[in-house]
Scaffold this active site. Structure first.
Site, PDB file in Angstrom:
ATOM      1  N   HIS A  66       0.828  -1.195   0.000  1.00 60.42           N
ATOM      2  CA  HIS A  66       0.000   0.000   0.000  1.00 60.42           C
ATOM      3  C   HIS A  66       0.865   1.247   0.000  1.00 60.42           C
ATOM      4  CE1 HIS A  66       0.819  -1.031   4.220  1.00 60.42           C
ATOM      5  NE2 HIS A  66       0.796   0.282   4.463  1.00 60.42           N
ATOM      6  N   CYS A 194       1.128   3.287  11.922  1.00 57.90           N
ATOM      7  CA  CYS A 194       2.073   2.965  10.859  1.00 57.90           C
ATOM      8  C   CYS A 194       2.303   4.203  10.004  1.00 57.90           C
ATOM      9  CB  CYS A 194       1.585   1.798  10.003  1.00 57.90           C
ATOM     10  SG  CYS A 194       0.056   2.128   9.100  1.00 57.90           S
TER      11      CYS A 194
END
Length: 689
Positions: A66, A194
């Site tokens: 991603h 993250c």
């Protein structure tokens, strides 16, 4: 909002390549082919860059490469079921289910919320089983749409805002003895975050929550995602025994957790080993050598309560001031030590001729300049430039403490304006507060969806800077500069007893809360004027020496009392802490005394304040000067009258140590009669010798 996935973005059992780069390239090309990305190669490059930072393979045959990319036009998912699987770095082998998550670099909040719900679906066995059993792309699209449209699962809700102590359906499980603290299940709070704040953040949150429920411990998670986060109530944090930070980025508002034992790991470990992290967190409780979240209890108490916004304006301002000072200190400490080293090598005249030396000499052509003097000029110049960031950094991070990232740019600009106008650190404080409040207000506005992406990168920096810096330039800067000059003149006029009284006041402030707000005010006053001292006004160098010396007294005094004078008055953990406090005190880490104060605040703090006042007064009376803002005895080369400074510190240490021993021996705390509450009678307070 258009559908986040379509059948054209699904690949079932098609050969896409034998390695993960080929799979990423193929899925990025599908995104571009549907018109959802302007450049498939650019998207693939951004995803690959993220993959090289941290592999995205997860246990159970799942991979979620991603990225946020300017090439992406709208938030999109591309899915591949691979036969055979491809290695994405998961500990249990290749991945056969691969989701490429592509988000615009200015993704709207609703898109990010959808992606976070999908990430949580990866943790559900029924979802992954459905993907493996799907017979057509339409089946996959239906599964994904159902997952992202559902309300968060029970585990997800618990991760975000569940009440602590809630047991899973079916009753509370038995708790292992190693997970019990003070006769009850351990209480743990966790933060997950993250780099992109989309996938791993929420998967780790759910994994930790599920593991906590299975183990029977009281665990609550705060996922800090790109779409924002809901801060845990401060009362929950205060009651926690330990903290887990499963993060790849800085924890936002970390000072809320100050003083707690902490386990800090990458976010993927929160997904892969949640049970092990819980065991490690509980094991850290009561371990005096366990890492702790930096800061102290006073800092944590100043953090925003109840969802991060309670506590009133006063608490928010106090928290932001602590944030600003904390982030400013590295600029001051590094710059001050570099300047001191420059003086050591190049002599004090280097302060006036460093530019001439650097302009006429280089490492390869020294000319008439000696190598030692040249290196002294280099170090002095680097330190001086570092000092130039002092006020902008203070203002920038005060604004950050109020408004998070949108406040940084307006705050730094306001700090630069304060420096330009000669308003000093007082101007930096005012500018930072103005910029932070402006950025916070602008960020709270309900603007159209098309404008949201521009707010943090264009609108808030522009309008916040105009407001805060314009107000300083046109209205407030002049009066603040006058006040700063008046303060400087007052200090310059102090002589005799006035100097000693100032030292006493600074010593009391440094020891009042051991690194808390009052301590930080005294330290900020000293460091904020250190540049003026280095430029020639030795009164400020004396203030710096007094502040640093007084700040060293509490840990040294507690070390002396607990390891030398009367060991029996202290518990075994306190005696162990006392051994470590020798080094902490010598290095000017006042927080080394916090464990002692937390256990006996009404006898430790007054004793420390008396010792700090003695050291502050003697340091000023001896006219000790320090060109370094930190480092304790290890920056001896930056301290004039060093031996007299040690005498002042030793005197304060001995006074504080005997004072605390005397108070512990003779000032007994009054026992409190137990209150009947149905439990075995245990007094809420116990007299201690």
């Amino acid at each position: 909002m258009s559908e986040i996935i379509t059948p054209a973005l699904v690949s079932l059992d098609e050969p896409l390549g034998t390695d993960k780069r080929a799979v990423i390239d193929a899925l990025a090309a599908r995104v571009a082919a549907t018109g959802r990305a302007s450049d498939g190669a650019a998207l693939a490059a951004d995803v690959w860059k993220r993959e090289q930072t941290d592999e995205t393979g997860l246990p159970g045959g799942i991979a979620i490469p991603h990225a946020k990319s300017p090439a992406v036009r709208e938030a999109t998912l591309a899915f591949a079921r691979l036969t055979p699987g491809v290695d994405f770095g998961a500990p249990d082998g290749p991945a056969d289910l691969v989701f490429l998550i592509a988000a615009p670099d200015t993704a709207a909040e609703e898109h990010l919320a959808v992606l976070s719900r999908l990430a949580r679906a990866f943790m559900r066995d029924d979802f992954t089983a459905g993907l493996r059993a799907a017979t057509s792309p339409d089946d996959v699209v239906a599964l994904v749409q159902a997952a992202v449209s559902d309300e968060p699962t029970a585990a997800a809700a618990a991760a975000g805002a569940a009440a602590p102590g809630a047991a899973p359906a079916g009753g509370a499980p038995a708790v292992a003895t190693n997970l019990v603290v003070d006769g009850r299940p351990a209480r743990i709070v966790a933060v997950t975050a993250c780099a992109t704040g989309i996938a791993h953040t929420f998967m780790a949150a759910d994994a930790l929550t599920a593991a906590g429920q299975k183990a029977g411990v009281d665990l609550v998670v705060e996922p800090q995602g790109s779409s924002g986060y809901k801060a845990l109530p401060q009362s929950v944090i205060d009651d926690a025994d330990a903290v887990i930070f499963a993060v790849d980025v800085d924890v936002r508002d970390q000072q809320r957790f100050a003083g707690k034992p902490v386990v800090r790991v990458p976010v993927k470990k929160g997904i892969e080993q949640p049970a092990e992290l819980i065991d490690e967190a509980v094991a850290s409780v009561g371990n005096p050598l366990a890492p702790r979240v930096s800061g102290n209890a006073d800092t944590a108490a100043a953090a925003r309560a109840e969802g991060g916004s309670g506590g009133g304006v006063g608490s928010a301002v106090k928290r932001s001031l602590l944030t600003g000072v904390s982030y400013m200190i590295p600029f001051v400490a590094g710059g001050g030590l570099l300047i001191a080293l420059g003086f050591l090598l190049g002599g004090y005249e280097i302060a006036f001729n460093a530019d001439d030396v650097l302009g006429s000499a280089t490492l390869w052509n020294l000319g008439d300049t000696s190598l030692i003097v040249y290196l002294g000029a280099v170090l002095f110049k680097i330190g001086s430039l570092s000092f130039g960031f002092l006020v902008p950094a203070l203002a920038g991070y005060i604004a950050y403490g109020l408004a998070d990232r949108p406040g940084i740019a307006p705050g730094f600009v306001a700090g630069a304006v304060a420096s330009f106008m000669g308003a000093g650190f007082l101007g930096g404080i005012v500018g930072g507060l103005l910029a932070g409040l402006a950025a916070w207000w602008l960020n709270s506005l309900d603007v159209p969806r098309w404008l949201r992406g521009l707010m943090p990168v264009v609108i808030i920096p522009l309008l916040g800077s105009i407001f805060a810096s314009g107000l300083l330039l046109m209205v407030l800067g002049g009066p603040i500069a006058w006040l700063t000059q008046a303060l400087n003149d007052w200090l310059s006029g102090l002589t005799g007893a006035g100097v000693i009284i100032l030292g006493i006041i600074l010593g009391l402030m440094m020891c009042f809360d051991l690194g808390g707000p009052v301590n930080k005010v005294a330290y900020a006053f000293a460091t904020g004027n250190l540049a003026a001292g280095i430029a020639g006004d030795e009164r400020y160098l004396q203030i710096m020496a007094a502040v640093m010396g007084a700040g060293m007294v509490p840990p040294l005094a507690m070390a002396l009392a607990s390891t030398v004078i009367d060991r029996k008055l202290f518990t075994e953990p306190e005696r162990e802490n006392g051994k470590a406090a020798w080094l902490l005190g010598a290095a000017f880490i006042t927080e080394g005394a916090i464990p002692f104060a937390a256990a006996d605040v009404f006898r430790v703090i007054p004793a420390m304040m008396v010792g700090g006042a003695v050291t502050g007064a003697l340091s000023m009376a001896f006219a000790v000067t320090s060109k370094a803002p930190h480092g304790g005895v290890f920056v001896f080369f930056a301290i004039d009258n060093f031996w007299l400074w040690l005498v002042a510190i030793a005197a304060g240490t001995v006074v504080a140590a005997f004072a605390v021993v005397g108070l512990k021996r003779f000032a007994h705390r009054r026992p409190v009669e137990p209150v009947s509450s149905g439990a075995e009678g245990v007094p809420s307070a116990v007299a201690t010798a």
